[in-house]
Enzyme design. Structure first.
Site, PDB file in Angstrom:
ATOM      1  N   SER A  85       0.814  -1.212   0.000  1.00 32.70           N
ATOM      2  CA  SER A  85       0.000   0.000   0.000  1.00 32.70           C
ATOM      3  C   SER A  85       0.848   1.264   0.000  1.00 32.70           C
ATOM      4  CB  SER A  85      -0.905   0.017   1.231  1.00 32.70           C
ATOM      5  OG  SER A  85      -0.130   0.147   2.409  1.00 32.70           O
TER       6      SER A  85
ATOM      7  N   GLY B 143       2.690   1.986   2.717  1.00 35.41           N
ATOM      8  CA  GLY B 143       2.910   2.267   4.127  1.00 35.41           C
ATOM      9  C   GLY B 143       4.016   1.407   4.712  1.00 35.41           C
ATOM     10  N   VAL B 144       4.309   1.649   5.984  1.00 34.34           N
ATOM     11  CA  VAL B 144       5.409   0.944   6.632  1.00 34.34           C
ATOM     12  C   VAL B 144       5.099  -0.532   6.839  1.00 34.34           C
ATOM     13  CG1 VAL B 144       4.604   1.599   8.941  1.00 34.34           C
ATOM     14  CG2 VAL B 144       7.005   0.971   8.606  1.00 34.34           C
TER      15      VAL B 144
ATOM     16  N   SER C  83       3.116  -2.905   5.123  1.00 36.61           N
ATOM     17  CA  SER C  83       3.277  -3.781   3.961  1.00 36.61           C
ATOM     18  C   SER C  83       4.692  -3.717   3.404  1.00 36.61           C
ATOM     19  CB  SER C  83       2.262  -3.428   2.871  1.00 36.61           C
ATOM     20  OG  SER C  83       2.388  -2.080   2.460  1.00 36.61           O
TER      21      SER C  83
ATOM     22  N   CYS D 260     -13.830  -4.189   1.150  1.00 33.08           N
ATOM     23  CA  CYS D 260     -12.609  -4.091   0.351  1.00 33.08           C
ATOM     24  C   CYS D 260     -11.716  -5.300   0.579  1.00 33.08           C
ATOM     25  CB  CYS D 260     -11.868  -2.797   0.691  1.00 33.08           C
ATOM     26  SG  CYS D 260     -10.358  -2.550  -0.273  1.00 33.08           S
TER      27      CYS D 260
ATOM     28  N   GLY E 206       0.038  -6.574   5.165  1.00 32.45           N
ATOM     29  CA  GLY E 206       0.545  -5.976   6.391  1.00 32.45           C
ATOM     30  C   GLY E 206      -0.490  -5.859   7.488  1.00 32.45           C
TER      31      GLY E 206
ATOM     32  N   CYS F 145     -10.439   5.626   2.974  1.00 35.68           N
ATOM     33  CA  CYS F 145      -9.443   6.065   1.999  1.00 35.68           C
ATOM     34  C   CYS F 145     -10.036   6.877   0.858  1.00 35.68           C
ATOM     35  CB  CYS F 145      -8.684   4.860   1.452  1.00 35.68           C
ATOM     36  SG  CYS F 145      -9.674   3.704   0.471  1.00 35.68           S
TER      37      CYS F 145
END
Length: 403
Positions: free
Chosen positions: A19, A21-22, A24, A111, A135, A207
């Protein structure tokens, strides 16, 4: 820490949903370090033009760039897949429809189930991958009797509430390497590995709602969604007007704008009559739930567990602790949950997630979507009020029988 899975050895292919981000990103790095053939995939889920400058919006333009930077650093292939139409048709449209029906939907559940663990998982298998890794903070153990899903060790980050709908067949193909880590440990490991997103802020809110106003999104998707109607007290009095039921949620107190000697709360939303029903706080008390689309991950069949009135622990909001309950069913087979302590402000559309016990790392037994809430005095057939409360005496009787 080891994230190796007995059925997936080093050298075998694993697709990582990246995604940007940290979380994943660390998953991709850990799997790469342990010898897996890692392929990163980032999903473009919506028109991110308006959201690119907003911190905390996942799957937006900057996130795609961050995922690509991490993949380049790790030396793994990275692909961006355009799932905008699928996401709009399945998640965003369903979100709007649910609000217009007077419900409080959870788009992240849809989702995960319909996009990530269905479409993306199918794509991963087409790419020759053995597993899809994400993640998410949840623990998954593959046992001889099948996959066992449990809450993450980091109770604050635990995402089991949003993953209850994941099926057994999907769990056979999934990996959640972060289930035994805390968020602080994830960031520390990301820094040690030199990941450029180690200190990146976490995604927040929904999101695809870049300004935090979901009503704007609903109006754009469903023109005419805002229709004025009556605000009605539970005793039948018409107190005023509202400018659209999508502006209200069950349990809401502020924004009703009705003068009253006692505080008024939104008790329910009647989409058929386009009415907002309000009343005192005690009117929010919910003693039971009727569920639909139940996903069951227990050892015995769902029907057997319900007939035997299985004791479980449940959670009806992601931020609240679990509470004891009884899983049961009606004669027509519909699944019900009887809440031992009751709950205030429960709305149709929310999730009810089942756990085996009340511990911080309890096994997840599945869950369902709340289609109806039962109040004190509701008839079992939903036919209105009568003097007695059928739920609490039933709880007491079952406690005596099993005691």
């Amino acid at each position: 820490m080891s994230v190796l899975h007995p059925s997936v050895g080093a050298g075998q292919r694993v697709v990582v949903a990246m995604s940007g981000g940290v979380d994943s990103s660390l998953v991709a790095a850990l799997l790469k370090r342990q010898g897996y053939d890692v392929v990163g995939i980032t999903l473009q889920l919506y028109d991110h033009g308006e959201a690119t400058a907003r911190k905390g919006a996942c799957c937006a333009g900057q996130d795609i760039q961050d995922a690509r930077r991490v993949a380049d650093l790790l030396g793994i292939p990275h692909y961006v897949l355009d799932y905008e139409k699928r996401f709009a048709d399945t998640v965003m449209s369903g979100f709007a429809d649910s609000y217009m029906a007077g419900e409080t939907p959870i788009p992240c559940v849809t989702c995960n189930q319909e996009i990530k663990f269905k479409d993306l998982l199918e794509m991963a298998l087409e790419l020759g991958a053995e597993k899809l890794a994400t993640g998410h903070y949840i623990r998954l153990e593959q046992t001889s009797s099948g996959p066992v899903l449990s809450r993450a060790c980091d109770a604050v980050r635990d995402q089991s509430y949003f993953l209850f709908a994941t099926t057994r067949s999907q769990l056979e193909r999934l990996m959640f390497p972060l289930g035994d880590l805390t968020k602080a440990e994830v960031r520390d490991l990301a820094r040690e590995l030199g990941l450029p997103v180690a200190d990146k802020s976490d995604s927040q809110d929904i999101c695809f709602v870049p300004k935090g106003r979901y009503t704007d999104v609903i109006e754009r998707l469903k023109p005419g969604a805002l229709q004025a109607g009556d605000i009605v007290h539970i005793d039948g009095r018409r107190l005023g007007r509202h400018d659209g039921i999508i502006n209200y949620t069950v349990g809401q107190r502020r924004g009703i704008r009705i003068p009253s000697q006692e505080p008024l709360f939104v008790v329910r939303l009647d989409a058929g009559r386009n009415e907002v029903i309000v009343g005192p706080r005690q009117a929010l008390e919910t003693t039971g739930l009727v569920l639909k689309s139940v996903n069951w991950l227990g050892d015995e069949p769902l029907e057997e567990a319900a007939r035997q009135e299985k004791r479980v622990y449940v959670r009806v909001r992601s931020s609240q602790p679990t509470q004891p309950a009884i899983l049961t069913c009606d004669e027509d087979g519909s699944i019900k949950v009887l809440l031992s302590d009751g709950q205030q402000g429960v709305a149709a559309g929310q999730a009810c997630v089942f756990y085996a016990d009340g511990s911080a790392e309890a096994r997840v037994l599945g869950g369902g979507t709340i289609v109806k809430t039962l109040k004190s005095g509701d008839r079992p057939d939903g036919g209105g009020k009568r003097g007695a409360d059928p739920v609490r005496p039933a709880m007491a009787e079952r406690t005596r029988r099993s005691g």
